[in-house]
Design a protein around this motif. Structure first.
Motif, PDB file in Angstrom:
ATOM      1  N   PHE A  14       0.728  -1.131  -0.018  1.00 10.95           N
ATOM      2  CA  PHE A  14       0.059   0.064   0.024  1.00 10.95           C
ATOM      3  C   PHE A  14       0.795   1.278  -0.060  1.00 10.95           C
ATOM      4  O   PHE A  14       1.778   1.349   0.724  1.00 10.95           O
ATOM      5  CB  PHE A  14      -0.933   0.002   1.253  1.00 10.95           C
ATOM      6  N   GLU A  15       0.635   2.365  -0.715  1.00 16.26           N
ATOM      7  CA  GLU A  15       0.871   3.433  -0.732  1.00 16.26           C
ATOM      8  C   GLU A  15      -0.264   4.577  -0.801  1.00 16.26           C
ATOM      9  O   GLU A  15      -1.131   4.238  -1.368  1.00 16.26           O
ATOM     10  CB  GLU A  15       1.904   3.950  -1.960  1.00 16.26           C
ATOM     11  N   GLU A  16      -0.326   5.925  -0.038  1.00 14.09           N
ATOM     12  CA  GLU A  16      -1.212   6.629   0.004  1.00 14.09           C
ATOM     13  C   GLU A  16      -1.016   7.581  -0.957  1.00 14.09           C
ATOM     14  O   GLU A  16      -0.092   7.892  -1.386  1.00 14.09           O
ATOM     15  CB  GLU A  16      -0.983   7.482   1.413  1.00 14.09           C
ATOM     16  N   LEU A  17      -2.167   7.806  -1.696  1.00 17.76           N
ATOM     17  CA  LEU A  17      -2.456   8.871  -2.751  1.00 17.76           C
ATOM     18  C   LEU A  17      -2.152  10.212  -1.998  1.00 17.76           C
ATOM     19  O   LEU A  17      -2.401  10.526  -0.925  1.00 17.76           O
ATOM     20  CB  LEU A  17      -3.741   8.552  -3.250  1.00 17.76           C
ATOM     21  N   GLN A  18      -1.529  11.153  -2.819  1.00 20.14           N
ATOM     22  CA  GLN A  18      -1.538  12.297  -2.657  1.00 20.14           C
ATOM     23  C   GLN A  18      -3.025  13.106  -2.812  1.00 20.14           C
ATOM     24  O   GLN A  18      -3.664  13.007  -3.535  1.00 20.14           O
ATOM     25  CB  GLN A  18      -0.618  13.333  -3.411  1.00 20.14           C
ATOM     26  N   GLY A  19      -3.287  14.262  -1.964  1.00 20.66           N
ATOM     27  CA  GLY A  19      -4.480  14.747  -1.988  1.00 20.66           C
ATOM     28  C   GLY A  19      -4.513  16.220  -1.117  1.00 20.66           C
ATOM     29  O   GLY A  19      -3.625  16.102  -0.033  1.00 20.66           O
ATOM     30  N   ASN A  20      -5.529  16.907  -1.457  1.00 22.09           N
ATOM     31  CA  ASN A  20      -5.345  18.204  -0.520  1.00 22.09           C
ATOM     32  C   ASN A  20      -5.981  17.852   0.937  1.00 22.09           C
ATOM     33  O   ASN A  20      -6.187  16.837   1.322  1.00 22.09           O
ATOM     34  CB  ASN A  20      -5.980  19.452  -0.924  1.00 22.09           C
ATOM     35  N   PRO A  21      -5.826  18.738   1.956  1.00 21.21           N
ATOM     36  CA  PRO A  21      -6.179  18.383   3.576  1.00 21.21           C
ATOM     37  C   PRO A  21      -7.443  17.843   3.662  1.00 21.21           C
ATOM     38  O   PRO A  21      -7.911  17.039   4.248  1.00 21.21           O
ATOM     39  CB  PRO A  21      -5.840  19.772   4.056  1.00 21.21           C
ATOM     40  N   GLN A  22      -8.527  18.521   2.654  1.00 17.51           N
ATOM     41  CA  GLN A  22     -10.024  18.114   2.562  1.00 17.51           C
ATOM     42  C   GLN A  22      -9.782  16.844   2.171  1.00 17.51           C
ATOM     43  O   GLN A  22     -10.865  15.949   2.829  1.00 17.51           O
ATOM     44  CB  GLN A  22     -10.775  19.163   1.843  1.00 17.51           C
ATOM     45  N   LYS A  23      -9.309  16.386   0.959  1.00 19.14           N
ATOM     46  CA  LYS A  23      -9.390  14.923   0.605  1.00 19.14           C
ATOM     47  C   LYS A  23      -8.801  13.813   1.583  1.00 19.14           C
ATOM     48  O   LYS A  23      -9.260  13.028   1.871  1.00 19.14           O
ATOM     49  CB  LYS A  23      -8.564  14.818  -0.686  1.00 19.14           C
ATOM     50  N   GLN A  24      -7.736  14.339   2.135  1.00 21.22           N
ATOM     51  CA  GLN A  24      -6.920  13.425   3.130  1.00 21.22           C
ATOM     52  C   GLN A  24      -8.069  13.101   4.377  1.00 21.22           C
ATOM     53  O   GLN A  24      -8.002  12.082   4.829  1.00 21.22           O
ATOM     54  CB  GLN A  24      -5.637  14.167   3.763  1.00 21.22           C
ATOM     55  N   GLN A  25      -8.726  14.146   4.889  1.00 19.26           N
ATOM     56  CA  GLN A  25      -9.615  13.938   5.944  1.00 19.26           C
ATOM     57  C   GLN A  25     -10.821  13.269   5.518  1.00 19.26           C
ATOM     58  O   GLN A  25     -11.285  12.350   6.052  1.00 19.26           O
ATOM     59  CB  GLN A  25     -10.336  15.308   6.169  1.00 19.26           C
ATOM     60  N   GLU A  26     -11.385  13.135   4.182  1.00 18.36           N
ATOM     61  CA  GLU A  26     -12.338  12.609   3.442  1.00 18.36           C
ATOM     62  C   GLU A  26     -11.872  10.929   3.464  1.00 18.36           C
ATOM     63  O   GLU A  26     -12.726  10.101   4.002  1.00 18.36           O
ATOM     64  CB  GLU A  26     -12.781  12.890   2.174  1.00 18.36           C
ATOM     65  N   TRP A  27     -10.681  10.808   3.156  1.00 17.25           N
ATOM     66  CA  TRP A  27     -10.203   9.331   3.051  1.00 17.25           C
ATOM     67  C   TRP A  27     -10.115   8.742   4.403  1.00 17.25           C
ATOM     68  O   TRP A  27     -10.510   7.495   4.558  1.00 17.25           O
ATOM     69  CB  TRP A  27      -8.891   9.372   2.422  1.00 17.25           C
ATOM     70  N   LYS A  28      -9.368   9.384   5.289  1.00 17.82           N
ATOM     71  CA  LYS A  28      -9.462   9.187   6.676  1.00 17.82           C
ATOM     72  C   LYS A  28     -11.053   8.643   7.378  1.00 17.82           C
ATOM     73  O   LYS A  28     -10.965   7.545   7.966  1.00 17.82           O
ATOM     74  CB  LYS A  28      -9.196  10.219   7.541  1.00 17.82           C
ATOM     75  N   GLU A  29     -11.907   9.475   7.160  1.00 16.03           N
ATOM     76  CA  GLU A  29     -13.504   9.073   7.540  1.00 16.03           C
ATOM     77  C   GLU A  29     -13.703   7.625   6.801  1.00 16.03           C
ATOM     78  O   GLU A  29     -14.411   6.861   7.425  1.00 16.03           O
ATOM     79  CB  GLU A  29     -14.396  10.028   7.239  1.00 16.03           C
ATOM     80  N   LYS A  30     -13.605   7.527   5.501  1.00 17.04           N
ATOM     81  CA  LYS A  30     -13.911   6.406   4.613  1.00 17.04           C
ATOM     82  C   LYS A  30     -13.163   5.016   4.939  1.00 17.04           C
ATOM     83  O   LYS A  30     -13.916   4.098   5.178  1.00 17.04           O
ATOM     84  CB  LYS A  30     -13.576   6.517   3.340  1.00 17.04           C
ATOM     85  N   ARG A  31     -11.922   5.389   5.390  1.00 19.59           N
ATOM     86  CA  ARG A  31     -11.071   4.191   5.935  1.00 19.59           C
ATOM     87  C   ARG A  31     -11.801   3.843   7.353  1.00 19.59           C
ATOM     88  O   ARG A  31     -11.861   2.421   7.550  1.00 19.59           O
ATOM     89  CB  ARG A  31      -9.678   4.551   6.150  1.00 19.59           C
ATOM     90  N   LYS A  32     -11.884   4.594   8.068  1.00 23.39           N
ATOM     91  CA  LYS A  32     -12.776   4.215   9.578  1.00 23.39           C
ATOM     92  C   LYS A  32     -13.986   3.772   9.229  1.00 23.39           C
ATOM     93  O   LYS A  32     -14.155   2.474   9.958  1.00 23.39           O
ATOM     94  CB  LYS A  32     -12.715   5.481  10.260  1.00 23.39           C
TER      95      LYS A  32
END
Length: 411
Positions: free
Chosen positions: A202-220
């Motif tokens: 696994f490698e994390e995709l690059q994204g702006n802070p808003q996208k990073q937070q969205e991914w964080k919530e979806k992973r959870k």
């Protein structure tokens, strides 16, 4: 006072560096046929975000490896994948790894040939069984589909899929780029099973802070109620606190369905025909001569589920060895209900379930019926011995896959 604090900080840094050095693997990758270095080979710990690529001299180094057993995977285009079973107890180590050219393996294949360029014919079936049909699956893409090859046995109704190189999968729903070394994929229509095996990085995709937070919530969201979450909860004896309900489940033959099928066969042989319809014997005071009843019974499964009355805890499933290794074992099935999240609507649609979404309910079985080792990370060995049905059978696909070193915020 300042001198004491400075000494403490220096000591902390030294200890940290020492721990990093202890949890370290260094090595060299060579071509087994020529003895030459293999540059740009992928070296990673299976199912995690920890990996690297070999240098021009074939050398590599991995540090900061977590405690426990793990699989070290080495892959390179044109070579057979090498997998080593290791433990953090054996670290640090320095090893020489030799890769076998894949050509030797391909020359020995004399069975039914693989088809290239069959994506239009089999691609959708593969995607549904491998990536999944969840909402997250809609945002997943295999970037190198041409690496896939297909083989279909029409009599057996079995589809097999292999890849000439690691699959590159972008999961834009969870924010991961997954390199997946597909070792095998089988869809069996007669048995109604899908089985795939492989190694992932696994490698994390690059994204702006808003996208990073969205991914964080979806992973959870994906983590909650997952098989990884369940194994971690079981390991830490937190089933009740984490909202898992576990019961034993045993399947028995559906005797009534067998009886109806037998009567149906007798009708076909003209042994009990009355006016063109079946006449069923009575059971108690209920006259079972209804064609509707006949059809409803035949729609049932061939087996019926007997569910245990009492909830199970970790102590009834886990055995801890002298070396603190934890194993789980159970007969038949376990029914696992996660009461903090509901089924996705896509699951209900795929399984043709016409009711409102309920709690996520899954079955788990050991095949063969042998103990498996579990770890704090949620990892279990051997993974191919765990068979999931119902919700996990639908959800535990690549679109919902998380690295073993994933840690959610407080749930």
């Amino acid at each position: 006072m300042k001198l004491t604090a400075l000494l403490a900080l220096c000591l902390s840094l030294v200890l940290s560096a020492f721990a990093q050095d202890r949890n370290r693997i260094a090595g060299t990758i060579l071509n087994n046929s020529t003895g030459q270095p293999v540059p740009n080979a992928s070296v990673f710990i299976n199912g995690t975000s920890k990996g690297t690529v070999s240098r021009s001299d074939g050398g590599f180094e991995l540090t900061g490896i977590n405690k426990g057993s793990f699989e070290l995977v080495v892959s390179s285009v044109g070579f057979q994948t090498l997998v080593l079973q290791l433990s953090s107890d054996t670290l640090p180590i320095a090893i020489e790894l030799r890769l076998q050219p894949r050509m030797q393996e391909l020359e020995s294949v004399t069975v039914m040939p693989w088809e290239r360029g069959s994506w239009k014919k089999y691609g959708r079936t593969f995607i549904e069984g491998f990536i999944g049909t969840s909402a997250a699956a809609q945002d997943c893409e295999i970037r190198n589909k041409k690496a896939l090859r297909f083989r279909y046995a029409s009599k057996a109704k079995v589809l097999e899929v292999m890849a000439d190189e690691p699959l590159i999968i972008e999961n834009k729903a969870l924010g991961y780029r997954i390199t997946y070394q597909l070792e095998g994929f089988t869809r069996n229509w007669k048995l109604r099973t899908v089985v795939f095996t492989g190694y992932s990085f696994f490698e994390e995709l690059q994204g702006n802070p808003q996208k990073q937070q969205e991914w964080k919530e979806k992973r959870k969201q994906v983590y909650k109620g997952s098989l990884m979450h369940f194994i971690r909860s079981l390991y830490n004896d937190r089933l009740s606190q984490d909202s898992f309900e576990v019961r034993r489940l045993r399947k028995v033959p559906n005797v009534e369905k067998l009886r109806i099928q037998k009567l149906n066969e007798m009708e076909k042989q003209h042994k009990i025909v009355q006016g063109g319809r079946i006449s069923f014997p009575t059971q108690g005071k209920v006259q079972k001569d209804s064609l509707n009843y006949f059809q409803q019974i035949l729609k049932q499964d061939d087996s019926l589920a007997l569910i245990g009355k009492y909830l199970l805890n970790a102590d009834s499933l886990i055995t801890t060895g002298i070396d603190s290794t934890k194993t789980i074992f159970f007969q038949d099935y376990l029914q696992v209900v996660y009461r903090k999240a509901q089924e996705e609507k896509e699951y209900l649609y795929d399984y043709r379930i016409f009711r409102p979404a309920g709690f996520q309910k899954s079955l788990i079985r050991l095949t063969p019926a042998l103990p498996i080792v579990i770890q704090r990370s949620g990892l279990f060995f051997p993974p191919q011995n765990v068979f999931t049905i119902d919700y996990w059978g639908w959800s535990e696909k690549v679109s919902h896959m998380l690295p073993w070193d994933y840690q959610p915020d407080r749930l």
